[in-house]
Design a protein around this motif. Structure first.
Motif, PDB file in Angstrom:
ATOM      1  N   TYR A  64      28.655  15.048 -58.679  1.00 17.08           N
ATOM      2  CA  TYR A  64      27.774  15.642 -57.482  1.00 17.08           C
ATOM      3  C   TYR A  64      26.110  16.095 -57.413  1.00 17.08           C
ATOM      4  O   TYR A  64      26.113  16.900 -58.682  1.00 17.08           O
ATOM      5  CB  TYR A  64      28.362  16.951 -56.948  1.00 17.08           C
ATOM      6  N   MET A 119      32.476  21.979 -50.967  1.00 13.41           N
ATOM      7  CA  MET A 119      32.429  21.236 -50.601  1.00 13.41           C
ATOM      8  C   MET A 119      33.295  19.647 -51.689  1.00 13.41           C
ATOM      9  O   MET A 119      33.285  18.485 -50.994  1.00 13.41           O
ATOM     10  CB  MET A 119      30.592  20.099 -50.910  1.00 13.41           C
ATOM     11  N   ARG A 123      36.222  19.984 -52.853  1.00 15.88           N
ATOM     12  CA  ARG A 123      37.463  20.691 -52.503  1.00 15.88           C
ATOM     13  C   ARG A 123      38.333  19.352 -51.817  1.00 15.88           C
ATOM     14  O   ARG A 123      39.346  19.070 -52.945  1.00 15.88           O
ATOM     15  CB  ARG A 123      37.779  21.896 -51.609  1.00 15.88           C
ATOM     16  N   GLN A 124      37.285  18.998 -51.071  1.00 10.80           N
ATOM     17  CA  GLN A 124      38.694  17.573 -50.830  1.00 10.80           C
ATOM     18  C   GLN A 124      38.690  16.455 -51.544  1.00 10.80           C
ATOM     19  O   GLN A 124      40.526  16.072 -52.233  1.00 10.80           O
ATOM     20  CB  GLN A 124      37.660  17.542 -49.917  1.00 10.80           C
ATOM     21  N   ASP A 125      37.895  16.470 -52.225  1.00 14.55           N
ATOM     22  CA  ASP A 125      37.678  15.248 -53.593  1.00 14.55           C
ATOM     23  C   ASP A 125      38.773  15.410 -54.651  1.00 14.55           C
ATOM     24  O   ASP A 125      39.774  14.904 -55.639  1.00 14.55           O
ATOM     25  CB  ASP A 125      36.113  15.184 -54.319  1.00 14.55           C
ATOM     26  N   GLN A 141      41.410  18.099 -54.535  1.00  7.39           N
ATOM     27  CA  GLN A 141      42.761  17.913 -53.495  1.00  7.39           C
ATOM     28  C   GLN A 141      43.000  16.609 -53.799  1.00  7.39           C
ATOM     29  O   GLN A 141      44.683  15.896 -54.066  1.00  7.39           O
ATOM     30  CB  GLN A 141      43.061  18.025 -52.392  1.00  7.39           C
ATOM     31  N   LYS A 142      42.531  15.310 -53.192  1.00 13.26           N
ATOM     32  CA  LYS A 142      42.972  13.938 -53.584  1.00 13.26           C
ATOM     33  C   LYS A 142      43.393  13.396 -55.228  1.00 13.26           C
ATOM     34  O   LYS A 142      44.098  12.665 -54.869  1.00 13.26           O
ATOM     35  CB  LYS A 142      41.850  12.837 -53.554  1.00 13.26           C
ATOM     36  N   HIS A 143      42.495  13.761 -55.611  1.00 14.05           N
ATOM     37  CA  HIS A 143      42.432  13.131 -57.312  1.00 14.05           C
ATOM     38  C   HIS A 143      43.395  14.099 -57.730  1.00 14.05           C
ATOM     39  O   HIS A 143      43.985  13.646 -59.072  1.00 14.05           O
ATOM     40  CB  HIS A 143      40.875  13.025 -57.785  1.00 14.05           C
TER      41      HIS A 143
END
Length: 161
Positions: free
Chosen positions: A142, A150, A152-154, A156-158
């Protein structure tokens, strides 16, 4: 080397540790600086760390003075600044070179595993971030402009994998 677990680094207190100590954790590795326009990102990084550490997430901060001399202090000064201004509790390491002839081997690996824009390996500025999987392999790079929120979602996914 096929994972970050093969590397060693000196903590902000000067202790040489194997990054294998972080095996099984999702990591966000960041080159940081105390006098940068992006320095307030320490707050967001700490927030992510506190929110997700119980799920196996850790932020690793590597102070760097290679961009505009924005990290001039010694380890003691850097640690005191991060703690007093941003309440940083995630692991910090000694000042590190991320580019050039003295690049730390960890950052050589990170840059080759996840090149930047247009395939360049050089880190362009402070607060470049690398998301590293529980297996020690780089997931994504990044830019400094990507705020911790920004990511945060990645994260949570991993963590859910």
């Amino acid at each position: 080397m096929d994972s970050i677990h093969a590397f060693h680094a000196n903590t902000i207190d000067g202790e040489n540790i194997s990054l294998e100590a972080f095996k099984g954790q999702l990591l966000l590795i960041v080159n940081t600086a105390s006098r940068c326009g992006f320095t307030p990102q320490y707050q967001g990084l700490e927030s992510l760390y506190r929110e997700f550490k119980a799920q196996g997430f850790t932020v690793l901060g590597f102070p760097c003075n290679q961009f505009g001399a924005q990290e001039p202090g010694d380890s003691r000064e850097i640690a005191a600044f991060c703690t007093s201004h941003y309440g940083v509790s995630f692991p910090l390491f000694e000042k590190t070179h991320v580019n050039g002839d003295h690049t730390h081997p960890l950052f050589q690996y990170l840059k080759s595993a996840a090149p930047g824009l247009l395939g360049t390996q050089a880190i362009k500025w402070n607060f470049t971030k690398f998301l590293v999987g529980r297996d020690g392999k780089v997931i994504k790079r990044y830019p400094p402009s990507a705020s911790p929120a920004m990511l945060r979602q990645d994260i949570q996914k991993h963590l859910a994998l």
